[in-house]
Design a protein around this motif. Structure first.
Motif, short mmCIF file in Angstrom:
data_model
loop_
_atom_site.label_atom_id
_atom_site.label_comp_id
_atom_site.label_asym_id
_atom_site.label_seq_id
_atom_site.Cartn_x
_atom_site.Cartn_y
_atom_site.Cartn_z
N UNK A 321 0.81 -1.22 0.00
CA UNK A 321 0.00 0.00 0.00
C UNK A 321 0.85 1.27 0.00
N UNK A 322 2.18 1.11 0.24
CA UNK A 322 3.06 2.28 0.23
C UNK A 322 4.49 1.84 -0.03
N UNK A 340 8.81 -1.41 1.34
CA UNK A 340 7.50 -1.63 0.70
C UNK A 340 6.56 -2.12 1.79
N UNK A 341 5.61 -1.25 2.20
CA UNK A 341 4.71 -1.55 3.31
C UNK A 341 3.51 -2.35 2.80
N UNK A 347 6.97 -3.75 6.80
CA UNK A 347 7.42 -3.57 5.41
C UNK A 347 8.50 -4.57 5.06
N UNK A 348 8.69 -4.78 3.79
CA UNK A 348 9.87 -5.48 3.26
C UNK A 348 10.93 -4.40 3.01
N UNK A 349 12.13 -4.57 3.58
CA UNK A 349 13.13 -3.51 3.42
C UNK A 349 14.54 -4.06 3.61
N UNK A 378 7.82 -4.80 -7.02
CA UNK A 378 6.45 -4.59 -6.55
C UNK A 378 5.95 -3.20 -6.93
N UNK A 379 4.64 -3.07 -6.97
CA UNK A 379 3.97 -1.80 -7.17
C UNK A 379 2.89 -1.65 -6.11
#
Length: 387
Positions: A321-322, A340-341, A347-349, A378-379
């Motif tokens: 979503x973000x 990437x939340x 998130x993945x980070x 991802x998007x």
């Protein structure tokens, strides 16, 4: 013609002797004489046997018989030996019912015949070496040989052994690679149709040899490593790829080439996603420490990861979503690059420490390099499945 004239004269004399003069010279009698002469001299063939079937059926039977009597071309293979330092291929006829690839390798390991040896044909494969198994699937040949195949010899001799095997299998089937093992333990990968490079092998557990470049090439084929990262040296990216492979295969996660890793590499297949949905998605396996990048039902990348300790990363179906290139974690006071939340503050980070066990406060830690890949993949809206 002289024989024909002689026969006609004798038949006329017989006819005059036994028949009245008018009858002997009649047109009918002359026709009979001609038929008798032709039959006597073999110029007229008369088949008095009754026909067994219509002409068309007889012709078809004749063609079938002709095909059955025509010898078939024997199935052959070309076995790669060596003469004066160069590769030479010797033809062998494959017995009926024997797979050509199996027969070709068997002949290769049996070596040249006496006649071939007298003509200077040699082999680098040692006497007594054997092929333990051979399997072809997808685009590879998997060949498992006895340990003695690479137990002795110089580096150049071992390179030639690999070259002979690859050259023998190259024309057989559509495979592009040879995956080699000794007694089931991975040794190396060789591209078919290309001469092997310089032989360089490391010594693994129980003194089983393996090529580190071959290990990296196999990890690339399976989706754990980039082709550009195949360097022949253990570095951070190779360690992370090994951790991901060991996690997915449920091995001890060491980031090194262990004996069980050699065994698993030989028979491993590219991982398959649990969900076969179309489009892009991310699958995270918490207990295995593995993250999949899935594109239209195919795993395009496998990444080592560390999720939340004590189950702090929730299981379920989520969506990104973000996204933030450089995010700040307020509660934990750390920077989270390439974040990437997908669920609340989780998130993945990227993170500098990605151990082989769940260690985070809930986020999905990713190694340097792989975090950029995930971020670019991802998007907003990309599904994230946590298992």
């Amino acid at each position: 013609m002289r024989i024909v004239r002689t026969a006609v004269s004798r038949l006329r004399a017989l006819c005059r002797h036994f028949l009245p003069g008018d009858e002997a010279g009649s047109p009918g009698m002359r026709a009979v004489l001609v038929l008798l002469v032709l039959a006597a001299t073999g110029l007229l063939a008369v088949d008095l046997r009754p026909a067994s079937g219509p002409p068309a059926a007889s012709a078809a039977s004749a063609r079938s018989l002709a095909r059955a009597q025509t010898p078939r071309e024997p199935n052959t293979v070309r076995v790669a030996f060596v003469r004066s330092g160069r590769l030479v291929r010797v033809e062998r006829i494959v017995p009926a019912g024997v797979p050509p690839e199996r027969y070709a390798l068997r002949e290769l390991f049996q070596g040249p015949t006496r006649v071939e040896r007298r003509n200077g044909v040699r082999t680098a494969i040692p006497e007594g070496a054997r092929v333990r198994s051979l399997r072809g699937d997808e685009d590879v040949w998997r060949v498992n040989v006895s340990r003695s195949t690479f137990a002795t010899g110089t580096a150049e001799t071992k390179r030639r052994r690999l070259w002979q095997m690859a050259a023998t299998l190259a024309p057989l089937g559509a495979a592009k690679y040879l995956i080699l093992a000794t007694e089931g333990r991975f040794v190396t990968v060789q591209r078919l149709g290309i001469q092997p490079g310089r032989w360089s092998a490391d010594v693994g557990e129980k003194d089983y040899l393996y090529s580190l470049r071959g290990v990296e090439t196999r990890l690339w084929q399976l989706g754990y490593l980039d082709r550009a990262s195949v360097t022949g040296a253990i570095d951070y990216l190779t360690e992370q790829a090994l951790l991901a492979f060991q996690g997915w295969e449920r091995l001890g996660r060491t980031g090194t080439v262990t004996g069980e890793t050699q065994l698993a590499l030989f028979g491993a297949e590219r991982p398959k996603p649990a969900d076969g949905a179309s489009g892009r998605e991310v699958e995270i396996f918490r207990d295995l420490g593995v993250l999949f990048l899935v594109d239209n039902g195919k795993v395009v990348r496998v990444v080592h990861t560390s999720t939340g300790s004590y189950g702090r990363t929730p299981a379920g179906a989520f969506r990104v979503y973000a996204k933030s290139l450089y995010s700040w974690s307020v509660p934990f006071h750390v920077w989270m690059p390439y974040a990437s939340y997908f669920h609340g503050g989780i998130a993945m980070h990227e993170y500098p420490d990605v151990p082989s066990y769940p260690a985070s406060h809930g986020c999905v830690r990713l190694p340097d390099g792989e975090a950029q890949r995930v971020y670019g993949f991802v998007e907003i809206g990309t599904p994230v499945l946590v298992r």
